[in-house]
Design a protein around this motif. Structure first.
Motif, short mmCIF file in Angstrom:
data_model
loop_
_atom_site.label_atom_id
_atom_site.label_comp_id
_atom_site.label_asym_id
_atom_site.label_seq_id
_atom_site.Cartn_x
_atom_site.Cartn_y
_atom_site.Cartn_z
N PRO A 205 0.79 -1.09 0.13
CA PRO A 205 0.05 0.05 0.02
C PRO A 205 0.96 1.34 -0.07
CG PRO A 205 -0.78 -1.77 1.61
CD PRO A 205 0.57 -2.11 1.01
N PRO A 206 0.31 2.29 -0.22
CA PRO A 206 1.09 3.60 -0.54
C PRO A 206 1.26 3.95 1.04
CG PRO A 206 -0.85 3.71 -1.60
CD PRO A 206 -1.13 2.46 -1.04
N VAL A 207 2.57 4.93 1.07
CA VAL A 207 3.02 5.55 2.23
C VAL A 207 2.07 6.05 2.99
CG1 VAL A 207 4.72 6.88 3.46
CG2 VAL A 207 5.50 5.33 1.76
N ASP A 208 1.82 5.93 4.38
CA ASP A 208 0.92 6.59 5.21
C ASP A 208 -0.56 5.93 4.98
OD1 ASP A 208 2.56 8.30 6.49
OD2 ASP A 208 2.52 9.91 4.78
N THR A 209 -0.89 5.07 4.40
CA THR A 209 -1.95 4.48 4.06
C THR A 209 -2.03 3.55 5.71
OG1 THR A 209 -2.05 3.88 1.67
CG2 THR A 209 -3.48 2.65 3.33
N TRP A 210 -3.33 3.59 6.22
CA TRP A 210 -3.68 2.70 7.48
C TRP A 210 -4.11 1.51 7.04
CZ3 TRP A 210 -2.88 4.03 12.91
CH2 TRP A 210 -2.38 5.23 12.87
N ILE A 211 -3.46 0.47 7.82
CA ILE A 211 -3.88 -0.89 7.59
C ILE A 211 -4.03 -1.78 8.85
CG2 ILE A 211 -2.70 -0.84 5.25
CD1 ILE A 211 -0.25 -2.38 6.54
N THR A 212 -4.68 -2.74 8.68
CA THR A 212 -4.64 -3.82 9.66
C THR A 212 -4.02 -5.14 9.37
OG1 THR A 212 -6.37 -2.74 11.18
CG2 THR A 212 -5.92 -5.18 11.35
N VAL A 213 -2.99 -5.79 9.95
CA VAL A 213 -2.22 -6.77 9.34
C VAL A 213 -2.39 -8.04 10.20
CG1 VAL A 213 -0.05 -7.71 8.50
CG2 VAL A 213 -0.45 -5.24 8.26
N THR A 214 -3.05 -9.01 9.85
CA THR A 214 -3.01 -10.39 10.69
C THR A 214 -1.99 -11.20 10.08
OG1 THR A 214 -5.31 -9.94 10.85
CG2 THR A 214 -4.50 -12.16 11.39
N GLY A 215 -1.32 -11.87 10.98
CA GLY A 215 -0.17 -12.76 10.61
C GLY A 215 0.57 -13.47 11.72
N THR A 216 1.81 -13.99 11.57
CA THR A 216 2.18 -14.78 12.61
C THR A 216 3.82 -13.97 12.60
OG1 THR A 216 2.99 -16.33 11.17
CG2 THR A 216 1.22 -16.78 12.67
N TRP A 217 4.45 -14.11 13.90
CA TRP A 217 5.78 -13.95 13.90
C TRP A 217 6.77 -14.67 13.14
CZ3 TRP A 217 9.43 -15.58 18.65
CH2 TRP A 217 10.41 -14.81 18.43
N HIS A 218 7.61 -13.97 12.56
CA HIS A 218 8.77 -14.74 11.92
C HIS A 218 10.24 -14.43 12.50
CE1 HIS A 218 10.65 -16.22 7.88
NE2 HIS A 218 11.64 -15.54 8.43
N PRO A 219 10.66 -15.22 13.37
CA PRO A 219 12.00 -14.91 14.16
C PRO A 219 13.10 -14.52 13.32
CG PRO A 219 10.88 -16.99 15.05
CD PRO A 219 10.05 -16.85 13.48
N LYS A 220 13.90 -13.75 13.84
CA LYS A 220 15.14 -13.32 13.09
C LYS A 220 16.04 -12.89 14.08
CE LYS A 220 14.89 -8.68 11.48
NZ LYS A 220 15.20 -7.90 10.29
N GLY A 221 17.43 -13.22 13.76
CA GLY A 221 18.47 -12.56 14.35
C GLY A 221 18.55 -13.12 15.83
N THR A 222 19.22 -12.56 16.57
CA THR A 222 19.42 -13.20 18.02
C THR A 222 18.82 -12.24 18.96
OG1 THR A 222 21.87 -13.86 17.63
CG2 THR A 222 21.29 -13.44 19.76
N LEU A 223 17.95 -12.60 19.89
CA LEU A 223 17.28 -11.75 20.86
C LEU A 223 18.12 -10.72 21.39
CD1 LEU A 223 14.92 -14.30 22.71
CD2 LEU A 223 14.24 -12.63 20.96
N GLY A 224 17.56 -9.68 21.76
CA GLY A 224 18.35 -8.60 22.41
C GLY A 224 19.56 -7.85 21.63
N LEU A 233 6.65 -9.84 10.35
CA LEU A 233 5.40 -10.46 10.37
C LEU A 233 5.09 -11.15 9.05
CD1 LEU A 233 2.84 -10.57 12.27
CD2 LEU A 233 1.95 -8.66 10.95
N ASP A 234 4.88 -12.53 9.15
CA ASP A 234 4.21 -13.13 7.95
C ASP A 234 2.91 -13.07 7.91
OD1 ASP A 234 6.68 -14.10 7.04
OD2 ASP A 234 6.65 -16.03 8.54
N ALA A 235 2.18 -12.08 6.91
CA ALA A 235 0.94 -11.78 6.82
C ALA A 235 0.28 -12.68 6.26
CB ALA A 235 0.89 -10.52 6.47
N VAL A 236 -1.08 -12.97 6.73
CA VAL A 236 -2.18 -13.76 5.97
C VAL A 236 -3.24 -13.01 5.58
CG1 VAL A 236 -1.36 -16.00 7.29
CG2 VAL A 236 -3.09 -14.35 8.20
N ARG A 237 -3.15 -11.52 6.01
CA ARG A 237 -4.20 -10.70 5.76
C ARG A 237 -3.75 -9.29 5.89
NH1 ARG A 237 -10.61 -10.91 7.84
NH2 ARG A 237 -11.63 -9.32 5.95
N VAL A 238 -4.16 -8.58 4.87
CA VAL A 238 -3.86 -6.95 4.96
C VAL A 238 -5.21 -6.36 4.76
CG1 VAL A 238 -2.39 -5.00 4.04
CG2 VAL A 238 -1.52 -7.36 4.70
#
Length: 251
Positions: A205-224, A233-238
């Protein structure tokens, strides 16, 4: 009319404050909801003070008589007439606020903030509410994704609401600004959106468009560490949504 410059300035500022706080919810672009009563009282006080000042000035000039030395008094008065004229210039920003209140902070402000540093370290977080999807603020999602040693986001479907920002490498994010008191202390939180059904990144979507995203966390990197930021976020719905009356998350 120059004698009324300070009065008009107070009236314009007071009217602008009342417009955004008493007659609309525009004040939420600048301060937290709990400060609304103080804005209303301040605006009303400025309007009353401006009216009182105008009445006093009008009365003082109306009751002024003419007598010996009037010429000197007139010259003295004219010598100070130029001073109050500066007040007319000060009415311009007040009038602009009254007629054209600026928008809430958005992508420009968010992009100016550097990536978060892992200064808080890693620790545990309270358990998430039962049921999916769970509504989270963008800031809370980011905190849990980067710092939660208990990995409370694993296996959970979450829903985030914010505005769209774009990265330089074709990535795009759901972003939200958080405030403690007012817009002056706003900080940005964001989550990279991947796998959106609309074909991101080219279909983002264009910059500054308001959205609601539904999905699951996609882990990456080292915590902290910085490698875990920003969270993904791996999205299933936008869904595109209307901008909320209060555009900021509360810290």
């Amino acid at each position: 009319m120059t004698r009324y410059g300070p009065s008009l300035l107070l009236l314009f500022v007071g009217a602008a404050i009342l417009r955004i706080s008493l007659f609309s919810e525009l004040y939420l672009r600048y301060v937290k909801e709990g400060l609304r009563p103080y804005l209303i009282v301040s605006g009303a006080a400025l309007v009353l003070l401006g009216l009182a000042m105008a009445v006093v000035r009008r009365t003082a000039h109306g009751e002024g008589g003419h007598g010996p030395g009037d010429e000197a008094d007139d010259e003295h008065g004219h010598s100070h007439a130029r001073g109050p004229r500066v007040a007319w210039l000060l009415t311009l920003p007040a009038l602009a606020l009254l007629l054209f209140p600026p928008p809430a902070l958005g992508s420009y402000s968010a992009e100016r903030e550097a990536a978060r540093q892992a200064a808080r370290g890693v620790g545990g977080f309270p358990a998430l509410p039962a049921g999916d999807p769970v509504e989270l603020t963008v800031a809370e999602f980011g905190s849990r994704a980067v710092y939660d040693s208990g990995r409370s986001l694993e296996g959970r479907t979450v829903r985030l609401t914010g505005f769209v920002t774009h990265g330089d490498d074709g990535t795009w994010y759901v972003t939200r600004l958080s405030v403690t008191c007012c817009a002056a202390d706003a900080t940005a939180g964001k989550a990279e959106v991947r796998g959106a059904p609309d074909g991101a990144p080219h279909g983002a979507p264009p910059v500054d468009t308001w959205i609601t995203v539904t999905g699951t966390w996609h882990p990456k990197g080292t915590l902290g560490t910085d490698s875990a930021w920003p969270p993904v976020l791996d999205a299933v719905r936008v869904e595109r949504v209307r901008a909320p009356a209060d555009p900021y998350e509360q810290r």
